[in-house]
Design a protein around this motif. Sequence first.
Motif, PDB file in Angstrom:
ATOM      1  N   HIS A  11       0.866  -1.001   0.036  1.00  0.00           N
ATOM      2  CA  HIS A  11       0.036   0.088  -0.073  1.00  0.00           C
ATOM      3  C   HIS A  11       0.694   1.434  -0.048  1.00  0.00           C
ATOM      4  O   HIS A  11       0.570   2.195  -0.512  1.00  0.00           O
ATOM      5  N   LEU A  12       1.862   1.286   0.769  1.00  0.00           N
ATOM      6  CA  LEU A  12       2.907   2.244   0.689  1.00  0.00           C
ATOM      7  C   LEU A  12       3.469   2.677  -0.540  1.00  0.00           C
ATOM      8  O   LEU A  12       3.534   3.766  -0.995  1.00  0.00           O
ATOM      9  N   GLU A  13       3.878   1.567  -1.322  1.00  0.00           N
ATOM     10  CA  GLU A  13       4.350   1.579  -2.459  1.00  0.00           C
ATOM     11  C   GLU A  13       3.374   2.287  -3.757  1.00  0.00           C
ATOM     12  O   GLU A  13       3.941   3.151  -4.320  1.00  0.00           O
ATOM     13  N   ASN A  14       2.315   1.666  -3.713  1.00  0.00           N
ATOM     14  CA  ASN A  14       1.184   2.211  -4.497  1.00  0.00           C
ATOM     15  C   ASN A  14       0.736   3.851  -4.171  1.00  0.00           C
ATOM     16  O   ASN A  14       0.573   4.425  -5.255  1.00  0.00           O
ATOM     17  N   ALA A  15       0.766   4.238  -2.889  1.00  0.00           N
ATOM     18  CA  ALA A  15       0.534   5.511  -2.621  1.00  0.00           C
ATOM     19  C   ALA A  15       1.811   6.460  -3.211  1.00  0.00           C
ATOM     20  O   ALA A  15       1.318   7.509  -3.728  1.00  0.00           O
ATOM     21  N   LEU A  16       2.935   5.884  -2.912  1.00  0.00           N
ATOM     22  CA  LEU A  16       4.003   7.074  -3.368  1.00  0.00           C
ATOM     23  C   LEU A  16       4.315   7.030  -4.926  1.00  0.00           C
ATOM     24  O   LEU A  16       4.800   7.966  -5.390  1.00  0.00           O
ATOM     25  N   LYS A  17       3.744   5.895  -5.632  1.00  0.00           N
ATOM     26  CA  LYS A  17       3.913   5.987  -6.804  1.00  0.00           C
ATOM     27  C   LYS A  17       3.009   7.146  -7.452  1.00  0.00           C
ATOM     28  O   LYS A  17       3.392   7.611  -8.682  1.00  0.00           O
ATOM     29  N   GLY A  18       2.050   7.460  -7.009  1.00  0.00           N
ATOM     30  CA  GLY A  18       0.987   8.237  -7.253  1.00  0.00           C
ATOM     31  C   GLY A  18       1.525   9.968  -7.198  1.00  0.00           C
ATOM     32  O   GLY A  18       0.955  10.642  -7.870  1.00  0.00           O
ATOM     33  N   ALA A  19       2.560   9.937  -6.357  1.00  0.00           N
ATOM     34  CA  ALA A  19       3.178  11.285  -6.032  1.00  0.00           C
ATOM     35  C   ALA A  19       4.393  11.627  -6.958  1.00  0.00           C
ATOM     36  O   ALA A  19       4.604  12.573  -7.222  1.00  0.00           O
ATOM     37  N   ILE A  20       5.214  10.527  -6.766  1.00  0.00           N
ATOM     38  CA  ILE A  20       6.617  10.756  -7.747  1.00  0.00           C
ATOM     39  C   ILE A  20       6.315  10.894  -9.135  1.00  0.00           C
ATOM     40  O   ILE A  20       5.534  10.131  -9.730  1.00  0.00           O
ATOM     41  N   ILE A  21       7.170  11.723  -9.751  1.00  0.00           N
ATOM     42  CA  ILE A  21       7.352  11.872 -11.103  1.00  0.00           C
ATOM     43  C   ILE A  21       8.480  10.782 -11.683  1.00  0.00           C
ATOM     44  O   ILE A  21       9.473  11.169 -11.567  1.00  0.00           O
ATOM     45  N   PRO A  22       7.997   9.738 -12.326  1.00  0.00           N
ATOM     46  CA  PRO A  22       8.984   8.739 -12.723  1.00  0.00           C
ATOM     47  C   PRO A  22       9.891   8.800 -13.755  1.00  0.00           C
ATOM     48  O   PRO A  22      11.064   8.344 -13.816  1.00  0.00           O
ATOM     49  N   ASP A  23       9.531   9.662 -14.771  1.00  0.00           N
ATOM     50  CA  ASP A  23      10.434   9.838 -15.923  1.00  0.00           C
ATOM     51  C   ASP A  23      11.515  10.935 -15.924  1.00  0.00           C
ATOM     52  O   ASP A  23      12.108  11.004 -16.847  1.00  0.00           O
ATOM     53  N   ARG A  24      11.564  11.335 -14.637  1.00  0.00           N
ATOM     54  CA  ARG A  24      12.828  12.282 -14.420  1.00  0.00           C
ATOM     55  C   ARG A  24      14.107  11.543 -14.250  1.00  0.00           C
ATOM     56  O   ARG A  24      15.215  12.143 -14.329  1.00  0.00           O
TER      57      ARG A  24
END
Length: 310
Positions: free
Chosen positions: A129-142
């Motif tokens: 659940h923590l990983e799913n929540a953080l993925k919604g906030a971080i910009i991964p393509d940077r």
Amino acid sequence: MSDRRRINGPAGTTYPAVFVNPNQSGKSQPKRSRKPNELRKIFLQVGVIPSASGSAYLELESQPNKTTFVSASSTIKLSCSVQGPKPLPRTASFSPNLQMTASVKFAPFATRNRLGYIRDSTEKDLGLHLENALKGAIIPDRWPKSAIDVAVTVLEGEDDQETGDRIAGLGLFNMLAGCINVAMAAIADARLDCLDLLAAGVGAIILGPDMKPVRVLDPAAIEHPEMLSSCLVGYLPSRDEIVELWCNDSGSTQAGDNDLGYEELVDSAVAAARGAQTVLKEVLLESLTQNHAPSKKLTNESTKDVEMIG
């Protein structure tokens, strides 16, 4: 064959004897002394682990009613460290986005009953659940071809105060909300680009004194032994977006003239997340001000030559 190099602690903890007034019979449950829309005080500090790219420490405590004799507390103490961004191994396939792994680990002394060193199902669920929540906030393509590791350590958890069982129910929701908040503070301390400052909050619906449903913000397990439903949300305030939602027994309350429904339950959790986001913002701004404070310029008096007398 026993391990002679390690001295294991006791399986459980003990509490000092409490002498109750003879006129008072039985054990009373601490009641909520806060207002329904009042949050618990949050202590948050960033940069506690110098060797990590970003780190944070969060403490959340609820003071029980002093008139009761229940030898229990409702305290959550969490520590988080972020390692990265770091390059992926050469053997790994190309990835245009940032690869993130999040884990939650309970210390052996985190709950009343001593825990083991191997991760169990509760820790795996919290990490997912923590990983799913953080993925919604971080910009991964940077950060292409890079990875980060987010590790949350539970130093003290909010377990069942009566039986001392493993964290479950409302205590599990409060634990996950604390993990999201401390992880977001550590990620911000690591200077990772995000869409918004993610915050988590918990809301619940309980029965009031007049036996009518009442919604409360940031409930504690020690203050509410029974409740109709509870909800946790991971919320991005600037975008008005929910990236994580977890409800428990939300169908027990039906929308009506005197009842509170699902929307009121989610709104209470969002209000709690907004309050937590205010604390996160203030702590991060204070840390940024301290790290980038201008250095004091040397005055003319301090730069004068000193004559040495032999």
